[in-house]
Design a protein around this motif. Structure first.
Motif, mmCIF file in Angstrom:
data_model
loop_
_atom_site.group_PDB
_atom_site.id
_atom_site.type_symbol
_atom_site.label_atom_id
_atom_site.label_comp_id
_atom_site.label_asym_id
_atom_site.label_seq_id
_atom_site.Cartn_x
_atom_site.Cartn_y
_atom_site.Cartn_z
ATOM 1 N N THR A 43 0.829 -1.210 0.000
ATOM 2 C CA THR A 43 0.000 0.000 0.000
ATOM 3 C C THR A 43 0.861 1.256 0.000
ATOM 4 O O THR A 43 0.588 2.220 -0.726
ATOM 5 C CB THR A 43 -0.923 0.009 1.227
ATOM 6 O OG1 THR A 43 -1.681 -1.204 1.254
ATOM 7 C CG2 THR A 43 -1.877 1.195 1.182
ATOM 8 N N ILE A 91 2.222 1.965 -3.345
ATOM 9 C CA ILE A 91 1.218 2.576 -4.229
ATOM 10 C C ILE A 91 1.238 4.095 -4.076
ATOM 11 O O ILE A 91 1.204 4.833 -5.065
ATOM 12 C CB ILE A 91 -0.184 2.010 -3.938
ATOM 13 C CG1 ILE A 91 -0.271 0.549 -4.401
ATOM 14 C CG2 ILE A 91 -1.266 2.842 -4.632
ATOM 15 C CD1 ILE A 91 -1.600 -0.109 -4.087
ATOM 16 N N THR A 92 1.314 4.567 -2.828
ATOM 17 C CA THR A 92 1.343 6.019 -2.616
ATOM 18 C C THR A 92 2.631 6.626 -3.155
ATOM 19 O O THR A 92 2.631 7.769 -3.629
ATOM 20 C CB THR A 92 1.188 6.364 -1.123
ATOM 21 O OG1 THR A 92 2.285 5.803 -0.387
ATOM 22 C CG2 THR A 92 -0.119 5.818 -0.575
ATOM 23 N N LEU A 119 1.952 7.084 -6.767
ATOM 24 C CA LEU A 119 1.073 8.242 -6.952
ATOM 25 C C LEU A 119 1.859 9.547 -6.831
ATOM 26 O O LEU A 119 1.647 10.495 -7.591
ATOM 27 C CB LEU A 119 -0.063 8.216 -5.928
ATOM 28 C CG LEU A 119 -1.139 7.144 -6.096
ATOM 29 C CD1 LEU A 119 -2.072 7.141 -4.886
ATOM 30 C CD2 LEU A 119 -1.940 7.381 -7.374
ATOM 31 N N GLY A 173 0.661 2.137 -8.451
ATOM 32 C CA GLY A 173 0.345 3.510 -8.070
ATOM 33 C C GLY A 173 0.698 4.504 -9.154
ATOM 34 O O GLY A 173 -0.057 5.453 -9.417
ATOM 35 N N THR A 174 1.839 4.286 -9.820
ATOM 36 C CA THR A 174 2.229 5.171 -10.919
ATOM 37 C C THR A 174 1.231 5.088 -12.066
ATOM 38 O O THR A 174 0.843 6.114 -12.649
ATOM 39 C CB THR A 174 3.636 4.797 -11.429
ATOM 40 O OG1 THR A 174 4.565 4.884 -10.347
ATOM 41 C CG2 THR A 174 4.076 5.727 -12.537
ATOM 42 N N THR A 196 -0.563 13.169 -1.831
ATOM 43 C CA THR A 196 0.716 12.531 -1.541
ATOM 44 C C THR A 196 1.580 13.392 -0.626
ATOM 45 O O THR A 196 2.383 12.863 0.147
ATOM 46 C CB THR A 196 1.475 12.230 -2.844
ATOM 47 O OG1 THR A 196 1.592 13.428 -3.620
ATOM 48 C CG2 THR A 196 0.744 11.194 -3.673
#
Length: 368
Positions: free
Chosen positions: A216, A219-220, A223, A282-283, A322
């Motif tokens: 998780t 993922i950030t 982002l 995430g990207t 973010t």
């Protein structure tokens, strides 16, 4: 008429070029080589840079690594993360980035700053909720903090016997040695080899929950990289540097936690490579939001009113979100570990000075 075609603006542009000529620094040339494409391509390249090298470094880490030895590297990463957030992300979010070739005007909208602040808070609270949920799931023993204070369990290894029995960090190897040592009647020291404690279910659960939290968190990171490159190449490059330095102690800390949760070194490395997929996910999500959700400055820019009648689109919410997660990781998740002290005052003073110097060095890189 476009604002840049106004005679007054053109005269201001000429004055800016005369007083502040455009120069190419060493770092800008390096960034141009590392990130030669459009925002989407650059974001994917940045994700590869921050996911590959830190994971390959795990091959050089001993299984019984002491997590406390990472405190200086953690402090350096904190300086980088907070420096990137305070020096680059927040100014970019509220004011935009200065252009070297022409002047820029900032339009003040009634609800724009309010929405951006809400997005920052949502990012912060999201990580609070994730950390709290993991602490509940592990029975309150430990959450997944990004400074990896959770690996303090390393003080209680899964099995303890002769000194050589714990060097590998592999619980299965210890269990294989147990029958042989217990049947050896020639040596009193080996006949008493008894595992001190098997790996408890809660520790095993903590290892698997750590993988979920790591996925998780990655993922950030993805982002953050995608939203920062759509904001500007410079913001994207500096965010990549900050995330890279954070990933090294992050990955090593996770590696140590997985080892003591019963993973072999090869299994722990494999699990870390699997969680790296989260960064690419995430990207990809960030790129999709920017391209199809629209943003006021990105490739998906749309015309007409945006959120709450402002110029903001959904894509513009990623960067402040973010930034909120970076604030959590750089403060709540890490500072408590840096505040821990031992009984030796002289040692703690030297350790604290080293940590502050490392933190200043991380922030200094972001300033430079």
């Amino acid at each position: 008429m476009h604002s840049q075609e106004c005679p007054l603006v053109q005269s201001l542009n000429q004055h800016k070029l005369v007083t502040h000529p455009v120069t190419s620094s060493v770092t800008s040339r390096i960034f141009a080589v590392l990130f030669p494409g459009n925002p989407a391509v650059n974001a994917l390249l940045a994700t590869l840079y921050i996911s590959g090298p830190p994971n390959f470094l795990l091959a050089l880490c001993p299984p019984n690594i002491d997590p406390s030895s990472l405190s200086v590297m953690v402090a350096f990463a904190v300086g980088g993360l907070l420096g990137d957030t305070l020096f680059h992300l927040l100014p970019e979010i509220f004011l935009g980035e200065d252009s070297p070739e022409h002047v820029r005007f900032v339009m003040v909208e009634p609800n724009k700053n309010l929405l951006l602040g809400v997005a920052i808070m949502v990012g912060f609270i999201t990580f609070v909720a994730m950390d709290k949920g993991l602490r509940i799931a592990t029975g309150g023993e430990s959450g997944h903090d990004h400074s990896h204070g959770a690996v303090e369990r390393d003080e209680k290894p899964a099995a303890r016997g002769t000194a050589s029995s714990v060097d590998s960090g592999d619980a299965s190897a210890v269990r294989q040695r147990k029958p042989a040592s217990s049947s050896d009647s020639t040596s009193p020291s080996t006949t008493t080899f008894i595992p001190d404690k098997e790996i408890s279910p809660s520790v095993k659960l903590g290892g698997y929950l750590n993988l979920i939290a790591d996925f998780t968190h990655n993922i950030t990171d993805g982002l953050a990289l995608s939203s920062s490159f759509y904001a500007s190449p410079t913001i994207g490059a500096t965010t990549t540097v900050a995330v890279f330095f954070h990933e090294i102690p992050h990955e090593v800390g996770d590696f140590a936690l997985l080892i003591q949760s019963g993973f072999s070194k090869r299994q722990a490395m494999g699990a870390q490579f699997v969680t790296a997929v989260g960064a690419f996910l995430g990207t990809a999500i960030g790129i999709a939001v920017q391209e199809f959700g629209g943003s006021s400055s990105g490739a998906g820019a749309v015309s007409g009113p945006g959120l709450w009648g402002t110029s903001l689109q959904w894509g513009d919410m990623l960067l402040p979100f973010t930034a909120g997660t970076f604030l959590y990781v750089g403060t709540v998740a890490v500072i408590p570990e840096l505040l821990e002290t031992g009984p030796d005052r002289g040692l703690e003073l030297r350790k604290t000075a080293t940590q502050f110097a490392a933190m200043a060095a991380g922030a200094g890189i972001m300033l430079a």
